[in-house]
Motif scaffolding. Sequence first.
Motif, PDB file in Angstrom:
ATOM      1  N   ALA A 196      -7.585  15.906   4.758  1.00  0.00           N
ATOM      2  CA  ALA A 196      -7.221  14.595   4.215  1.00  0.00           C
ATOM      3  C   ALA A 196      -5.743  14.300   4.455  1.00  0.00           C
ATOM      4  CB  ALA A 196      -7.542  14.534   2.723  1.00  0.00           C
ATOM      5  N   ALA A 197      -4.892  15.316   4.269  1.00  0.00           N
ATOM      6  CA  ALA A 197      -3.451  15.136   4.471  1.00  0.00           C
ATOM      7  C   ALA A 197      -3.138  14.792   5.926  1.00  0.00           C
ATOM      8  CB  ALA A 197      -2.711  16.398   4.050  1.00  0.00           C
ATOM      9  N   PHE A 198      -3.870  15.405   6.851  1.00  0.00           N
ATOM     10  CA  PHE A 198      -3.662  15.128   8.272  1.00  0.00           C
ATOM     11  C   PHE A 198      -3.995  13.670   8.587  1.00  0.00           C
ATOM     12  CE2 PHE A 198      -5.367  14.828  12.611  1.00  0.00           C
ATOM     13  CZ  PHE A 198      -4.269  15.282  13.342  1.00  0.00           C
ATOM     14  N   LEU A 199      -5.093  13.148   8.023  1.00  0.00           N
ATOM     15  CA  LEU A 199      -5.517  11.780   8.315  1.00  0.00           C
ATOM     16  C   LEU A 199      -4.630  10.740   7.640  1.00  0.00           C
ATOM     17  CD1 LEU A 199      -9.393  12.222   8.065  1.00  0.00           C
ATOM     18  CD2 LEU A 199      -8.048  11.874  10.141  1.00  0.00           C
ATOM     19  N   ILE A 200      -4.061  11.117   6.493  1.00  0.00           N
ATOM     20  CA  ILE A 200      -3.261  10.133   5.762  1.00  0.00           C
ATOM     21  C   ILE A 200      -1.779  10.233   6.127  1.00  0.00           C
ATOM     22  CG2 ILE A 200      -2.550  11.432   3.694  1.00  0.00           C
ATOM     23  CD1 ILE A 200      -3.538   9.027   2.045  1.00  0.00           C
ATOM     24  N   LYS A 201      -1.439  11.176   6.976  1.00  0.00           N
ATOM     25  CA  LYS A 201      -0.045  11.425   7.340  1.00  0.00           C
ATOM     26  C   LYS A 201       0.714  10.169   7.773  1.00  0.00           C
ATOM     27  CE  LYS A 201       2.827  14.372  10.305  1.00  0.00           C
ATOM     28  NZ  LYS A 201       2.828  15.413  11.375  1.00  0.00           N
ATOM     29  N   PRO A 202       0.103   9.265   8.591  1.00  0.00           N
ATOM     30  CA  PRO A 202       0.851   8.064   9.001  1.00  0.00           C
ATOM     31  C   PRO A 202       1.266   7.169   7.831  1.00  0.00           C
ATOM     32  CG  PRO A 202      -1.058   8.390  10.409  1.00  0.00           C
ATOM     33  CD  PRO A 202      -1.190   9.352   9.282  1.00  0.00           C
ATOM     34  N   PHE A 203       0.526   7.257   6.716  1.00  0.00           N
ATOM     35  CA  PHE A 203       0.826   6.397   5.565  1.00  0.00           C
ATOM     36  C   PHE A 203       1.758   7.082   4.564  1.00  0.00           C
ATOM     37  CE2 PHE A 203      -3.447   5.383   7.099  1.00  0.00           C
ATOM     38  CZ  PHE A 203      -3.311   4.024   7.362  1.00  0.00           C
ATOM     39  N   MET A 204       2.036   8.363   4.810  1.00  0.00           N
ATOM     40  CA  MET A 204       2.834   9.127   3.859  1.00  0.00           C
ATOM     41  C   MET A 204       4.321   9.136   4.199  1.00  0.00           C
ATOM     42  SD  MET A 204       0.837  10.425   1.458  1.00  0.00           S
ATOM     43  CE  MET A 204       1.528  11.942   0.814  1.00  0.00           C
ATOM     44  N   GLN A 249       0.807  -1.215   0.000  1.00  0.00           N
ATOM     45  CA  GLN A 249       0.000   0.000   0.000  1.00  0.00           C
ATOM     46  C   GLN A 249       0.846   1.274   0.000  1.00  0.00           C
ATOM     47  OE1 GLN A 249      -2.423  -0.273   3.490  1.00  0.00           O
ATOM     48  NE2 GLN A 249      -0.736   0.016   4.917  1.00  0.00           N
ATOM     49  N   HIS A 250       1.962   1.269   0.723  1.00  0.00           N
ATOM     50  CA  HIS A 250       2.809   2.464   0.780  1.00  0.00           C
ATOM     51  C   HIS A 250       3.434   2.766  -0.578  1.00  0.00           C
ATOM     52  CE1 HIS A 250       2.529   2.927   5.129  1.00  0.00           C
ATOM     53  NE2 HIS A 250       2.682   1.620   5.228  1.00  0.00           N
ATOM     54  N   LYS A 251       3.844   1.727  -1.273  1.00  0.00           N
ATOM     55  CA  LYS A 251       4.438   1.914  -2.600  1.00  0.00           C
ATOM     56  C   LYS A 251       3.406   2.424  -3.593  1.00  0.00           C
ATOM     57  CE  LYS A 251       8.141  -1.499  -2.084  1.00  0.00           C
ATOM     58  NZ  LYS A 251       8.763  -2.728  -2.638  1.00  0.00           N
ATOM     59  N   TYR A 252       2.207   1.847  -3.545  1.00  0.00           N
ATOM     60  CA  TYR A 252       1.162   2.299  -4.454  1.00  0.00           C
ATOM     61  C   TYR A 252       0.777   3.756  -4.175  1.00  0.00           C
ATOM     62  CZ  TYR A 252       0.313  -2.333  -6.447  1.00  0.00           C
ATOM     63  OH  TYR A 252       0.441  -3.515  -7.118  1.00  0.00           O
ATOM     64  N   LEU A 253       0.674   4.108  -2.902  1.00  0.00           N
ATOM     65  CA  LEU A 253       0.292   5.472  -2.544  1.00  0.00           C
ATOM     66  C   LEU A 253       1.352   6.477  -3.000  1.00  0.00           C
ATOM     67  CD1 LEU A 253      -1.504   7.528  -1.128  1.00  0.00           C
ATOM     68  CD2 LEU A 253      -0.356   6.964   1.027  1.00  0.00           C
ATOM     69  N   SER A 254       2.604   6.190  -2.730  1.00  0.00           N
ATOM     70  CA  SER A 254       3.677   7.114  -3.109  1.00  0.00           C
ATOM     71  C   SER A 254       3.774   7.269  -4.616  1.00  0.00           C
ATOM     72  CB  SER A 254       5.019   6.616  -2.555  1.00  0.00           C
ATOM     73  OG  SER A 254       5.003   6.602  -1.148  1.00  0.00           O
ATOM     74  N   THR A 255       3.703   6.157  -5.326  1.00  0.00           N
ATOM     75  CA  THR A 255       3.806   6.210  -6.791  1.00  0.00           C
ATOM     76  C   THR A 255       2.628   6.970  -7.384  1.00  0.00           C
ATOM     77  OG1 THR A 255       4.911   4.050  -6.740  1.00  0.00           O
ATOM     78  CG2 THR A 255       4.096   4.820  -8.869  1.00  0.00           C
ATOM     79  N   ALA A 256       1.424   6.683  -6.890  1.00  0.00           N
ATOM     80  CA  ALA A 256       0.230   7.377  -7.390  1.00  0.00           C
ATOM     81  C   ALA A 256       0.302   8.870  -7.091  1.00  0.00           C
ATOM     82  CB  ALA A 256      -1.029   6.775  -6.761  1.00  0.00           C
ATOM     83  N   PHE A 257       0.827   9.225  -5.926  1.00  0.00           N
ATOM     84  CA  PHE A 257       0.916  10.633  -5.523  1.00  0.00           C
ATOM     85  C   PHE A 257       1.776  11.428  -6.501  1.00  0.00           C
ATOM     86  CE2 PHE A 257       3.236  13.971  -3.229  1.00  0.00           C
ATOM     87  CZ  PHE A 257       2.177  14.728  -2.753  1.00  0.00           C
ATOM     88  N   TRP A 258       2.945  10.909  -6.841  1.00  0.00           N
ATOM     89  CA  TRP A 258       3.847  11.671  -7.709  1.00  0.00           C
ATOM     90  C   TRP A 258       3.350  11.696  -9.146  1.00  0.00           C
ATOM     91  CZ3 TRP A 258       6.536  15.089  -5.523  1.00  0.00           C
ATOM     92  CH2 TRP A 258       7.043  14.877  -4.241  1.00  0.00           C
TER      93      TRP A 258
END
Length: 487
Positions: free
Chosen positions: A199-207, A88-97
């Motif tokens: 949203a950024a505050f809630l997702i911070k642990p995964f970022m 999940q962390h890899k997918y989130l980071s890749t999707a973000f950029w």
Amino acid sequence: MIKRIKNIFLADNAKAIIFKNFFWLFAGNVGSRFFKAAIIIYAARRLGVDGYGIFSYAVGLAGFFVFIKNIGIDAVLTREVAKDPEKQHKYLSTAFWIEIILLVITFLLIIFIAPFFSGVKGAAILLPFVALALIFDDLRDLFIAFFRGKEKMELEALVMVAANISLAIFGFIVLFFLPTPKLFAMSTAAASLLGLIAAAFLIKPFMKGILRNFTKDMVSPMLKSAFPIAIGGFAGVFLFNVDIVMLGWWRDANEIGFYSAAQKIVGMLAIFSGFISVVTFPNLSRFAHSDSQQKIKKLAETSLKIIFIIALPLVIGGVILKSSLIGFIFGASYLPAANAFAILLFSILAIHPLPIYSNILFAFDKQAKLIKYAVIASVCNVALNFILIPKYGIEGAAATTLVSFFVYIFLIRRSMKHIYDFNFLGLLKVAISALLMGFLAYILNIVGIHIIINIVISGASYFSLLYLIKEPIMKEIFSFFHFNTNN
């Protein structure tokens, strides 16, 4: 009672998870959308038909250029996080950029290219603020897509409440003291920024490790998977926004204001099907991944039947009460929108099942099938707009949208038979109940019953009829309240 509530929200089975997610989506989105709808209605009244038309045109014109950001990364992120939580962390980071790059391109298109297509005076000056609002909203939606993949709809609910309450507060202050389209556009951008911050505050642990977790090898597969959605999204721009843009070529801001008001109510009424599609998509993805054919078929058929139980009375009741609804919501000055509203209402019958079909195709990675259908529907829309808008105005635009949506859903439905031949008919009792409800609404309207009381009485009579005649799908709905952990 406490045990039943625990079973509903804590039981670890598909039905309980779907209900829990639907509850949070409904509570968060309906509650928050109430604030958003209220401020949009207030804006339509305070800005007047002309001012609201200018604002709506700017939003529609900007939406016409967001096909770059609507590439489908959000849906890919939800699907992959649901299927493979360990990455999940890899997918989130890749999707973000990926999303950041796409948003930069989108912003530049809206700022430098969109003004050349503007046909309404005063709309171009709003575009920078509309562009900022779209960018903030899109980043927020990316984070929400991650929450959906993890089936944490309660986090989505919190974000949506924060965003729409902010919009209501900022919008009300601006509209009360200085009601201009420009300042209202600025207030929407500010509210969107606050929604993104929430949203950024809630997702911070995964970022954590957002740079380190970027995986270059994932970029190509994600883009390849999203490409058909991008084409479909580009076609969707035509289906949803080209009417507004083309109206500006032949008609004035007044007619755009009328048409936008009609569109807004239909959009509100189509929310329910979106909830159903969102809460079922993670399960559809898992069932497709594990090849659970019967589970997919049952889930899809039940979802489609529930959707039509909601859609039919909305269409019938809305057509009967069209003028009363428009007048009550937007004011007497918007009554010329009533006929366009009635025409657009029938598109709900095509819009409501569309997300379920799309989700099934996407769960099986068959979304490429949507491309040619979306293109055909879009070409149909544009061609008919050239014919109908100059002569019939907003009624012509509404008729074009209706035809285009039914062409789209017909082609998708025909294609779906090669994957699953869903049996979601057998809705005769539902149709009869909806017609009887419509007759009651008509009588109540004739005798002068207030529109809200009419809707409450008519709606209650509809569901009471379904319950009394023992419509089978009602058992499925009520069964959500009778979970046990063995389901």
